[in-house]
Write an enzyme that holds these catalytic residues in place. Structure first.
Site, PDB file in Angstrom:
ATOM      1  N   GLU A 295       0.868  -1.167  -0.017  1.00  0.00           N
ATOM      2  CA  GLU A 295       0.059  -0.072   0.012  1.00  0.00           C
ATOM      3  C   GLU A 295       0.718   1.460   0.052  1.00  0.00           C
ATOM      4  O   GLU A 295       0.587   2.379  -0.514  1.00  0.00           O
ATOM      5  CB  GLU A 295      -0.921  -0.140   1.103  1.00  0.00           C
TER       6      GLU A 295
ATOM      7  N   HIS B 247       9.275 -26.215   0.614  1.00  0.00           N
ATOM      8  CA  HIS B 247       8.492 -27.266  -0.129  1.00  0.00           C
ATOM      9  C   HIS B 247       7.188 -26.720  -1.042  1.00  0.00           C
ATOM     10  O   HIS B 247       6.306 -27.572  -1.329  1.00  0.00           O
ATOM     11  CB  HIS B 247       7.711 -28.451   0.889  1.00  0.00           C
TER      12      HIS B 247
ATOM     13  N   LYS C 289     -14.194   0.934  -3.497  1.00  0.00           N
ATOM     14  CA  LYS C 289     -15.264   1.307  -2.434  1.00  0.00           C
ATOM     15  C   LYS C 289     -16.495   1.885  -2.959  1.00  0.00           C
ATOM     16  O   LYS C 289     -17.714   1.772  -2.574  1.00  0.00           O
ATOM     17  CB  LYS C 289     -14.574   2.318  -1.388  1.00  0.00           C
TER      18      LYS C 289
END
Lengths: 467, 467
Positions: free
Chosen positions: A298, A327, A441
């Site tokens: 951000e 792994h 938003k």
């Protein structure tokens, strides 16, 4: 509190020319152009620190704010079985990092005695009905403390879950019972949650205006729930102050946060390593890696630089976990594109250890492990992985610190926050804003009929394809 | 079992020219050169499927193997309070995906009744002494079933933890007690764990030779513990068979796995999007995203192509979680470098839902949420995020499926496994091997004195730097 003479150690030999057979960073530059560049970045950050714009610098020394968190924890956080924190992003990731690092593993499954009478912890970040329906029947409103956390006070995911909780609390306790059970952490004096707290008599813990969500872990956002859980927030803040003192100097070679920022900025912008792995070798640092991912992404992922020019810049932070991810993604790190740099993170000593017992001596594939400790194994894997990457010419560096505790965690929080501030200056972007998340938003608000948010007019999908 | 007429839906409109204002994929190519390229990849995979080299294709139809898992679960998995699986990487990630998707959230905190008498689950992947010391005092050897899982039987992290457990079990139950409490899952007939099982009378569940760790979730690796936990493995396998049937056709437009592989391969190799986010909007798919990350990274991150030429190829798979990570890495996805492609994943309907109650009507910042359900909010966020990315010209696609259950999860496992097989062929690499992880294993062995592993001679660090 024990004397702690030094901070973490950065081993960046595997990021320099010699270690990598000519790849990586020319060490001479660290005293040349990179030092000059850092000096300018330091000055820019110093100015914003001085004016108070970068409010996170002030949190470790804000005794009054810490005292408010502690007092609220003392008043309301005793005699509860559960602490439910409703918050997302910067309102949740710092607390999760504190939980993972400083509470015993499997905290919620421990009995009261092992938890030293402290409550279980639930963090309601994602508004997934599966998660909430599984939790609600298990918490007793009379024995639970709720903490709703949102800097702006407008976070839809958080408010929707708050409304579900609110309704249940009112039914169980009556409106008068809420102030004993619900603490609000939000921007001081502004926004819907601050209004709600004022009108309903709820305790409000303020987030200073100049402290953004991803820089708020040392504010009441982290400090209040940590205090309820029995974490020594004085140690956290002391570690942060120590780290800030160590990373204050304008000379690159004397500023750890500056060195971290400089190497990672260079890795991305000049050396072709935009993928930056934060890879702890300690289960306790899982939450820290996710916290750091948000901080990096951000703060540095920006379309415009501070002059308003289109730059579309920013590295991709990728949390990884040793030895587990040896792994999983190690194969890609070793052999795939040379677009990655790894930052290993590990304590130098364990908090506790287990000796592998010398059983199964007849099986050489197992018996060589007997007598070693699990910590030796884990650290051996880390050293071996760093060395394997080095031999493959893959840039990496390692940050070690004495042991994982509140003081070192506070130091790591501050080290990374200061580093990202410097990195912002090096990239030429503002690390404090996040303009790119607004459109989503508004579109969500439009879909849900929020006033001021137009119908989003998402075009009909032309290419739906049945699998 | 309900009739399920169709599989997932892929919405790839936001990956095509029209949706992205000219960025993304030219849809005409999907019937032109990309279809041709896919036909060749399909033929290569088909050949390896036919010869049995790609053993994962056979697992969904292997009734006998499934029956062995079920029988072992019936014999040994009753009347235990805890199931402890010792395994890492492909021996753990598939089971974690099953747990997250098919058991109620917070499983280990539920009481016996809510768990329908099934045990708690602990997965010991990382050999971190903090984690093991917190767990050991809480498990009763008399009431716990252990399952050690390692294809090769030589995994150091797994064997070290097994030795700790072994010693405790022998002390508590005597050597004779072990076969009731410890099940071994390993390559059939070969390797140290197979020898150990044979000589000590332990139940062995075989992993077929041609099934690698990251392709083993539908073998006893996933099926045995899933069965102990009450998951209907017939449904898992049926979903996998259905997905395999849907992804068998050599024509790109009729092969979902082929379409996914083709779009993601093109995104990386021609469109400059090597960072590939798998982003579910469902807490239940967290484990699936990590499973898919391993599958993608280990299968496609390769130095050499199948002709032995140096290619150093492979995309970087990045798990992300909606709506949570809208508050973490969305800023970078929206505004940072255009090097990313997002694959959203979500069910079309909730398993259960919660209506946000119409409380706090006087607060418009909250009240608009009242009456919506949490599932509506979560899916609205997903649609809004996909649309915001599209408007920013950022390539993304969405896979939806009816609901999250064993059948759809089995289908997703198979869809992604087949897709990565095709992607391997498109990249020209072998998706079944992982040669890059061997060096780290040898170096670790050297540090721990394993016979056959030389002293690693890690050079002294020239650039340790005190922070």
């Amino acid at each position: 509190m024990t004397a702690r003479p030094r901070g973490p150690v950065l081993d960046h030999g595997n990021a320099l020319h010699e270690g990598l057979g000519g790849a990586g960073v020319d060490p001479k530059r660290l005293e040349g152009d990179l030092a000059d560049r850092f000096r300018a970045a330091h000055a820019a950050v110093e100015e914003r620190r001085r004016t108070g714009e970068m409010g996170f610098f002030r949190l470790p020394g804000d005794e009054e704010l810490a005292a408010r968190s502690r007092a609220a924890a003392d008043d309301l956080g005793r005699d509860v079985d559960a602490l439910v924190v409703i918050g997302i992003g910067g309102s949740a990731l710092g607390l999760a990092a504190i939980r993972d690092a400083l509470l015993p593993a499997g905290w919620n499954e421990l009995d009261d005695e092992a938890r030293r009478g402290r409550p279980r912890l639930y963090i309601l970040a994602n508004p997934d009905p599966d998660t909430l329906t599984a939790l609600l029947p298990r918490i007793d409103p009379e024995r639970t403390l709720f903490n709703v956390v949102s800097k702006s006070g407008t976070t839809a995911e958080t408010l929707a879950q708050l409304m579900v909780i609110w309704s249940g609390l009112e039914a169980a306790l009556g409106a008068d019972g809420l102030p004993r059970r619900l603490v609000v952490t939000t921007s001081s004096g502004r926004g819907p949650l601050a209004e709600l707290a004022a009108s309903r008599g709820l305790r409000l813990l303020p987030i200073p205006e100049a402290v953004g969500g991803r820089f708020s872990v040392l504010s009441p956002v982290g400090a209040f729930p940590a205090s309820v859980l029995g974490v020594d927030i004085d140690e956290l803040l002391m570690g942060a102050r120590e780290a800030a003192a160590r990373s204050a100097h304008p000379t690159l070679a004397e500023n750890p946060a500056g060195m971290l920022a400089t190497l990672l900025h260079l890795a991305d912008t000049e050396l072709g390593h935009p993928v930056q792995l934060f890879m702890p070798y300690a289960d306790g640092l899982r939450g820290f890696a996710y916290w750091a991912q948000q901080l990096w992404a951000e703060s540095l992922g920006k379309a415009l630089d501070t002059e308003g020019r289109l730059v579309e810049t920013g590295p991709t932070p990728l949390p990884a976990f040793g030895a587990t991810d040896q792994h999983s993604i190690l194969q890609l790190m070793m052999e795939g594109p040379r677009d990655k740099v790894v930052v290993f993170l590990a304590p130098e000593a364990p908090r506790r250890d287990i000796v592998v017992p010398p059983v199964l001596r007849d099986y050489p594939a197992l018996s060589y492990l007997g007598g070693h400790t699990l910590f030796e194994l884990l650290q051996g894997e880390r050293r071996a992985t760093a060395e394997a990457l080095r031999r493959a010419g893959r840039m990496n560096m390692t940050i070690t610190f004495e042991r994982l505790d509140a003081r070192s965690l506070g130091g790591l929080f501050m080290l990374f926050q200061i580093a990202v501030a410097y990195a912002g200056a090096l990239y030429g972007v503002d690390p404090l804003d996040q303009p790119g998340v607004e459109l989503g938003k508004v579109l969500t608000g439009g879909l849900l009929g929020r006033s001021g948010c137009p119908d989003p007019e998402i075009p009909p999908v032309a290419s739906r394809w049945r699998m």
